[in-house]
Design a protein around this motif. Structure first.
Motif, PDB file in Angstrom:
ATOM      1  N   CYS A 115     -17.936  79.580 160.345  1.00  0.00           N
ATOM      2  CA  CYS A 115     -17.563  80.653 159.429  1.00  0.00           C
ATOM      3  C   CYS A 115     -18.235  81.946 159.891  1.00  0.00           C
ATOM      4  O   CYS A 115     -19.085  81.938 160.782  1.00  0.00           O
ATOM      5  CB  CYS A 115     -17.910  80.312 157.981  1.00  0.00           C
ATOM      6  N   CYS A 127     -22.530  82.990 160.487  1.00  0.00           N
ATOM      7  CA  CYS A 127     -23.341  82.954 161.712  1.00  0.00           C
ATOM      8  C   CYS A 127     -22.490  83.010 162.976  1.00  0.00           C
ATOM      9  O   CYS A 127     -23.040  83.140 164.083  1.00  0.00           O
ATOM     10  CB  CYS A 127     -24.210  81.695 161.784  1.00  0.00           C
ATOM     11  N   CYS A 132     -23.638  79.299 164.802  1.00  0.00           N
ATOM     12  CA  CYS A 132     -23.546  78.320 163.700  1.00  0.00           C
ATOM     13  C   CYS A 132     -24.591  77.207 163.892  1.00  0.00           C
ATOM     14  O   CYS A 132     -24.567  76.473 164.891  1.00  0.00           O
ATOM     15  CB  CYS A 132     -22.140  77.716 163.652  1.00  0.00           C
TER      16      CYS A 132
END
Ligand code: SF4
Length: 431
Positions: free
Chosen positions: A409, A412, A416
């Protein structure tokens, strides 16, 4: 016979069996809880479409949404839309607090359209009729107050708030101790005003046996109203509130004796550190009767965000034993809620109820969270949305911010944490 009377005879009714199945409890557990007064099933046989709902110890914490017209805004269709929104958002029960328009007609529509238990506050109807007839709440008669209970019970209302605990002693105590907010309960204020004007005792207190008779006949669950609930933190857990609770405990015992299911309503505005004490007091003084709390709101200053203060207090209350949470919307203290306010209020209170159930150690409560954690770990966005308490909001947010890499998403992005550590752990395992 009422659910309570049948439970006492050791019978398991279809309603008890349905609640047992919904709660993943044994029918015996439900029957014993009802017989002891720790569980209620507010189900008036006159509410033809109703689906039985259990409220009380050892069951999932339930959420109620209030709606209803006011003299400033009386649009029955809008109130029905609010009820629909509340139910879609997961409300377990609804209360119609209307004070304007065609009261009986709106109730009839709600009873026909929704299987969830419907609650009311009959004193509102008695007061509205008195004002229409003689321009004064004080024109109500004790017969009017009883007639409102009878009419609504015959119509199929499942539970009713009866403010039988506001007595002349309460009013005297209120005067002698002093309070910042005096009385903030609308029903409590109607009754106290009537009692001060007529210099007479509360008609619901005086006619309690007649109220019980009607409720027994229609298996209406009495929700003993807390007319003296604190309306600000300074008034919390004061002598007036506790004195009323002691009386409500005695009236709950009388209700059970008469075969009537009963729950107790509670505060209100309460500092976070006093919530647990309030839950213990109710359970002790009212022999374990289901506790139905409004909030509690843990600060007085959050106008516009009181669904959040309510959720904080509601979670603490549920964790400490509250059984039924009445939602509060963002418009509390400010205006009649809109449809959107209702949705926000229900979701916030459902979060509180679920958090409370986890803390209570309710069997199976954590399963939902376990599933969500695994969906997060798998970066399975569809599953996360589906499992969310408000899937529509989750989808809107996810789809409103498309990441460059679809598996993560935009929080970050390529950094991530979930994806990164998984890859390293996998490589380590393979080497
Ligand atoms: S990008 Fe960040 S916030 Fe989003 S899933 Fe990965 S770790 Fe969680």
């Amino acid at each position: 016979m009422t659910q309570l009377e049948r439970a006492r005879e050791g019978k398991i009714t279809p309603e008890m069996a349905a609640v047992a199945q919904a709660e993943k409890r044994s029918p015996d557990f439900i029957q014993a809880g009802i017989a002891a007064g720790r569980i209620v099933i507010p189900v008036n046989p006159g509410h033809k479409s109703s689906v039985p709902l259990g409220i009380g110890a050892g069951l999932r914490t339930k959420v109620n949404a209030n709606l209803g017209t006011s003299t400033d805004r009386a649009d029955a269709e809008e109130e029905i839309a609010k009820a629909r929104t509340a139910v879609e958002a997961g409300a377990d029960a609804i209360m119609d607090l209307s004070t304007a328009g065609e009261l009986s007609g709106l109730r009839k529509k709600l009873l026909e359209a929704f299987p969830q238990p419907l609650g009311t506050v009959p004193i509102y109807e008695a007061a509205v009729k008195a004002v229409r007839r003689a321009q004064a709440i004080t024109a109500m008669t004790p017969e009017d107050m009883l007639a409102a209970v009878r009419e609504q019970a015959e119509q199929g209302v499942d539970f009713m708030t009866i403010h039988a605990g506001v007595t002349q002693e309460s009013v005297a105590r209120l005067r002698s101790q002093g309070r910042v907010m005096d009385i903030v309960s609308r029903g409590g204020a109607f009754l106290a005003s009537w009692m001060i004007y007529h210099k007479e005792e509360n008609p619901y207190y005086m006619q309690y046996d007649a109220v019980l008779e009607i409720c027994r006949e229609h298996d209406v669950t009495i929700s003993l109203g807390d007319g003296l609930r604190p309306g600000c933190l300074e008034d919390a857990t004061d002598r007036a509130q506790v004195q009323e609770l002691i009386l409500l405990g005695e009236m709950a015992a009388r209700a059970r004796q008469a075969g009537v299911q009963v729950m107790i309503e509670g505060p209100g505005h309460v500092p976070l550190d006093q919530i647990q004490a309030n839950m213990i007091l109710e359970k002790q003084l009212c022999q374990g009767a289901p506790f139905y709390v409004l909030g509690p709101l843990v600060t007085d200053v959050a106008a516009g965000y009181d669904h959040i203060t309510c959720a904080i207090g509601g979670a603490a209350a549920a964790a400490a034993g509250a059984d039924f949470l009445c939602y509060v919307t963002p418009s509390e203290h400010l205006r009649l809620p809109t449809v959107d306010d209702v949705r926000e209020g229900v979701i916030a209170t459902r979060i509180a109820a679920h958090a409370g159930d986890i803390a209570k150690g309710l069997p199976g409560a954590l399963d939902w969270d376990r599933k969500m954690a695994r969906a997060r770990k798998a970066l399975d966005w569809e599953k996360q949305i589906e499992l969310g308490i408000a899937p529509g909001r989750a989808r809107e947010m996810r789809e409103g911010a498309k990441p460059k890499q679809p598996e993560v998403c935009t929080m970050c992005g390529e950094f991530c944490a979930v994806k990164g550590i998984e890859e390293y752990l996998k490589d380590e395992k393979n080497n």
